[in-house]
Design a protein around this motif. Structure first.
Motif, PDB file in Angstrom:
ATOM      1  N   TRP A   1     -10.689   1.969  11.603  1.00 43.60           N
ATOM      2  CA  TRP A   1      -9.371   2.525  11.256  1.00 43.60           C
ATOM      3  C   TRP A   1      -8.390   1.388  11.059  1.00 43.60           C
ATOM      4  O   TRP A   1      -8.314   0.458  11.866  1.00 43.60           O
ATOM      5  CB  TRP A   1      -8.863   3.449  12.369  1.00 43.60           C
ATOM      6  CG  TRP A   1      -9.822   4.546  12.644  1.00 43.60           C
ATOM      7  CD1 TRP A   1      -9.907   5.738  11.988  1.00 43.60           C
ATOM      8  CD2 TRP A   1     -10.861   4.548  13.636  1.00 43.60           C
ATOM      9  NE1 TRP A   1     -10.928   6.489  12.520  1.00 43.60           N
ATOM     10  CE2 TRP A   1     -11.531   5.775  13.524  1.00 43.60           C
ATOM     11  CE3 TRP A   1     -11.291   3.625  14.598  1.00 43.60           C
ATOM     12  CZ2 TRP A   1     -12.611   6.110  14.342  1.00 43.60           C
ATOM     13  CZ3 TRP A   1     -12.372   3.957  15.413  1.00 43.60           C
ATOM     14  CH2 TRP A   1     -13.011   5.184  15.279  1.00 43.60           C
ATOM     15  N   LYS A   2      -7.594   1.524   9.978  1.00 45.14           N
ATOM     16  CA  LYS A   2      -6.598   0.493   9.660  1.00 45.14           C
ATOM     17  C   LYS A   2      -5.209   0.950  10.066  1.00 45.14           C
ATOM     18  O   LYS A   2      -4.808   2.072   9.739  1.00 45.14           O
ATOM     19  CB  LYS A   2      -6.589   0.231   8.148  1.00 45.14           C
ATOM     20  CG  LYS A   2      -7.804  -0.479   7.637  1.00 45.14           C
ATOM     21  CD  LYS A   2      -7.718  -0.588   6.121  1.00 45.14           C
ATOM     22  CE  LYS A   2      -8.947  -1.298   5.594  1.00 45.14           C
ATOM     23  NZ  LYS A   2      -9.300  -0.817   4.249  1.00 45.14           N
TER      24      LYS A   2
ATOM     25  N   LYS B   1     -17.159   3.141   3.719  1.00 42.86           N
ATOM     26  CA  LYS B   1     -15.752   3.571   3.753  1.00 42.86           C
ATOM     27  C   LYS B   1     -15.574   4.980   4.309  1.00 42.86           C
ATOM     28  O   LYS B   1     -14.472   5.329   4.744  1.00 42.86           O
ATOM     29  CB  LYS B   1     -15.132   3.490   2.346  1.00 42.86           C
ATOM     30  CG  LYS B   1     -14.790   2.076   1.941  1.00 42.86           C
ATOM     31  CD  LYS B   1     -13.861   2.040   0.736  1.00 42.86           C
ATOM     32  CE  LYS B   1     -12.412   2.152   1.101  1.00 42.86           C
ATOM     33  NZ  LYS B   1     -11.760   0.897   1.411  1.00 42.86           N
ATOM     34  N   THR B   2     -16.622   5.800   4.267  1.00 43.40           N
ATOM     35  CA  THR B   2     -16.472   7.177   4.741  1.00 43.40           C
ATOM     36  C   THR B   2     -17.255   7.467   6.020  1.00 43.40           C
ATOM     37  O   THR B   2     -17.045   8.499   6.640  1.00 43.40           O
ATOM     38  CB  THR B   2     -16.935   8.189   3.664  1.00 43.40           C
ATOM     39  OG1 THR B   2     -18.269   7.849   3.257  1.00 43.40           O
ATOM     40  CG2 THR B   2     -16.030   8.157   2.462  1.00 43.40           C
TER      41      THR B   2
ATOM     42  N   THR C   1     -11.178   4.796   7.961  1.00 40.77           N
ATOM     43  CA  THR C   1     -10.461   4.126   6.863  1.00 40.77           C
ATOM     44  C   THR C   1     -10.799   2.635   6.782  1.00 40.77           C
ATOM     45  O   THR C   1      -9.950   1.807   6.489  1.00 40.77           O
ATOM     46  CB  THR C   1      -8.935   4.283   7.034  1.00 40.77           C
ATOM     47  OG1 THR C   1      -8.569   3.773   8.335  1.00 40.77           O
ATOM     48  CG2 THR C   1      -8.487   5.721   6.934  1.00 40.77           C
TER      49      THR C   1
ATOM     50  N   ASP D   1     -12.109   8.357  -1.719  1.00 42.67           N
ATOM     51  CA  ASP D   1     -13.217   7.693  -1.021  1.00 42.67           C
ATOM     52  C   ASP D   1     -14.346   8.681  -0.742  1.00 42.67           C
ATOM     53  O   ASP D   1     -15.525   8.347  -0.850  1.00 42.67           O
ATOM     54  CB  ASP D   1     -12.736   7.079   0.304  1.00 42.67           C
ATOM     55  CG  ASP D   1     -11.901   5.828   0.073  1.00 42.67           C
ATOM     56  OD1 ASP D   1     -12.059   5.193  -0.988  1.00 42.67           O
ATOM     57  OD2 ASP D   1     -11.099   5.491   0.953  1.00 42.67           O
TER      58      ASP D   1
ATOM     59  N   SER E   1      -6.854   8.730   5.382  1.00 43.14           N
ATOM     60  CA  SER E   1      -8.093   8.684   4.595  1.00 43.14           C
ATOM     61  C   SER E   1      -7.796   9.203   3.195  1.00 43.14           C
ATOM     62  O   SER E   1      -6.861   9.963   2.987  1.00 43.14           O
ATOM     63  CB  SER E   1      -9.166   9.535   5.265  1.00 43.14           C
ATOM     64  OG  SER E   1      -8.736  10.872   5.331  1.00 43.14           O
ATOM     65  N   ARG E   2      -8.592   8.771   2.253  1.00 42.51           N
ATOM     66  CA  ARG E   2      -8.370   9.143   0.853  1.00 42.51           C
ATOM     67  C   ARG E   2      -9.474  10.062   0.354  1.00 42.51           C
ATOM     68  O   ARG E   2     -10.651   9.796   0.569  1.00 42.51           O
ATOM     69  CB  ARG E   2      -8.401   7.898  -0.046  1.00 42.51           C
ATOM     70  CG  ARG E   2      -7.235   6.978   0.124  1.00 42.51           C
ATOM     71  CD  ARG E   2      -7.447   5.750  -0.763  1.00 42.51           C
ATOM     72  NE  ARG E   2      -6.549   4.676  -0.399  1.00 42.51           N
ATOM     73  CZ  ARG E   2      -5.296   4.565  -0.847  1.00 42.51           C
ATOM     74  NH1 ARG E   2      -4.810   5.463  -1.678  1.00 42.51           N
ATOM     75  NH2 ARG E   2      -4.553   3.549  -0.468  1.00 42.51           N
TER      76      ARG E   2
ATOM     77  N   TRP F   1      -0.812   4.403  10.624  1.00 43.37           N
ATOM     78  CA  TRP F   1      -2.253   4.492  10.424  1.00 43.37           C
ATOM     79  C   TRP F   1      -2.496   4.876   8.981  1.00 43.37           C
ATOM     80  O   TRP F   1      -1.887   5.823   8.476  1.00 43.37           O
ATOM     81  CB  TRP F   1      -2.863   5.512  11.377  1.00 43.37           C
ATOM     82  CG  TRP F   1      -2.825   5.042  12.790  1.00 43.37           C
ATOM     83  CD1 TRP F   1      -1.904   5.375  13.743  1.00 43.37           C
ATOM     84  CD2 TRP F   1      -3.718   4.109  13.406  1.00 43.37           C
ATOM     85  NE1 TRP F   1      -2.185   4.704  14.916  1.00 43.37           N
ATOM     86  CE2 TRP F   1      -3.297   3.921  14.744  1.00 43.37           C
ATOM     87  CE3 TRP F   1      -4.863   3.407  12.970  1.00 43.37           C
ATOM     88  CZ2 TRP F   1      -3.965   3.073  15.631  1.00 43.37           C
ATOM     89  CZ3 TRP F   1      -5.518   2.568  13.852  1.00 43.37           C
ATOM     90  CH2 TRP F   1      -5.073   2.407  15.159  1.00 43.37           C
ATOM     91  N   VAL F   2      -3.382   4.158   8.330  1.00 47.45           N
ATOM     92  CA  VAL F   2      -3.689   4.446   6.931  1.00 47.45           C
ATOM     93  C   VAL F   2      -4.405   5.798   6.854  1.00 47.45           C
ATOM     94  O   VAL F   2      -5.379   6.015   7.568  1.00 47.45           O
ATOM     95  CB  VAL F   2      -4.596   3.340   6.354  1.00 47.45           C
ATOM     96  CG1 VAL F   2      -5.056   3.679   4.950  1.00 47.45           C
ATOM     97  CG2 VAL F   2      -3.864   1.997   6.382  1.00 47.45           C
TER      98      VAL F   2
ATOM     99  N   ASN G   1       0.857  -1.187   0.000  1.00 47.49           N
ATOM    100  CA  ASN G   1       0.000   0.000   0.000  1.00 47.49           C
ATOM    101  C   ASN G   1       0.889   1.232   0.000  1.00 47.49           C
ATOM    102  O   ASN G   1       1.793   1.346   0.814  1.00 47.49           O
ATOM    103  CB  ASN G   1      -0.927   0.007   1.219  1.00 47.49           C
ATOM    104  CG  ASN G   1      -1.974   1.105   1.123  1.00 47.49           C
ATOM    105  OD1 ASN G   1      -2.365   1.519   0.026  1.00 47.49           O
ATOM    106  ND2 ASN G   1      -2.428   1.590   2.267  1.00 47.49           N
TER     107      ASN G   1
END
Lengths: 149, 85
Positions: free
Chosen positions: A123-124, A117-118, B83, A141, A137-138, A134-135, A40
């Motif tokens: 949380w990943k 997703k939003t 996320t 998305d 947010s995009r 921590w990933v 990722n």
């Protein structure tokens, strides 16, 4: 309708069978499965931890499903989201939507994923050779969720 | 008044706790106010809840905007944009 937030894995075939069984009005079942990838943003991902907000997560998923039911004919639906420790190739999330016809099933399935997703509090955190992160947010998305407005 | 405050993900790690009972001083009446009050602790708190920081807030398990009012016994949560999926 079934919503489950769980650590255990799930089985797509069993979930689809459970939905379609005994309801002859169902003419279409669409499903989506999200999986853990081993890479990722350019970093190798060895493992992932999914954290959530117990109580709010279930409420948020119920609300998202209610919103979908107001837009499309949904005869049945199963949403399963896992939390805890996961590894690449593990299943993360399952959405199964049953409807009379494919149009509603496809659209509602995509909508549920975009909203989940939003709006659902998960949380990943990825484990990479450089350590845990921590990933983020995009924006993509948010844009995917907004196109349903 | 007393609130239950929860922290998740990166914010939980940064402030070093996941939950606390918080006694609010008089005059703090909104979620934004709670956030500013916690920032006054300085250090990791000021950083994790900094004004420009993109974070989400919930009251009683519903996402809200900062102007939302809080009352005694509410569960308030601070967390990063989600996320999952």
């Amino acid at each position: 309708m079934r919503i489950s937030v769980q650590q255990e894995d799930f089985d797509l075939g069993a979930e689809v069978k459970a939905i379609a069984r005994g309801n002859a009005k169902i003419g279409a079942v669409a499903s989506f499965i999200g999986l853990v990838r081993d890479v990722n943003d350019g970093a190798k991902v060895g493992a992932m931890t999914l954290e959530h907000y117990p109580g709010m997560t279930e409420k948020a998923l119920e609300r998202i499903l209610a919103e979908a039911r107001g837009r499309w004919e949904i005869l049945d639906c199963t949403i399963i989201h896992r939390y805890g420790e996961l590894k690449p190739t593990d299943q993360i999330v399952l959405v199964v939507v049953a409807s009379g016809h494919r149009g509603d099933a496809f659209a509602a399935c995509e909508f549920l994923m975009d909203y989940l997703k939003t709006k659902a509090p998960f949380w990943k955190k990825e484990q990479t050779p450089q350590g845990g992160r921590w990933v983020p947010s995009r924006d993509s998305d948010d844009e995917a969720a907004e196109r349903w407005n | 008044m007393k609130l239950k405050v929860l922290y998740f993900a990166g914010i939980r790690e940064k402030v070093g706790t996941g939950a606390e009972e918080l006694e609010l001083p008089a005059g703090v009446a909104t979620v934004q106010g709670v956030r500013s009050h916690l920032r006054e602790r300085g250090g990791a708190w000021a950083e994790a809840l900094a004004e420009g920081k993109l974070l989400r807030m919930a009251v009683n398990q519903e996402m809200v905007r900062g102007a939302t009012s809080v009352k005694a016994g509410d569960e308030v949560a601070f967390f990063p944009p989600v996320t999952g999926g």
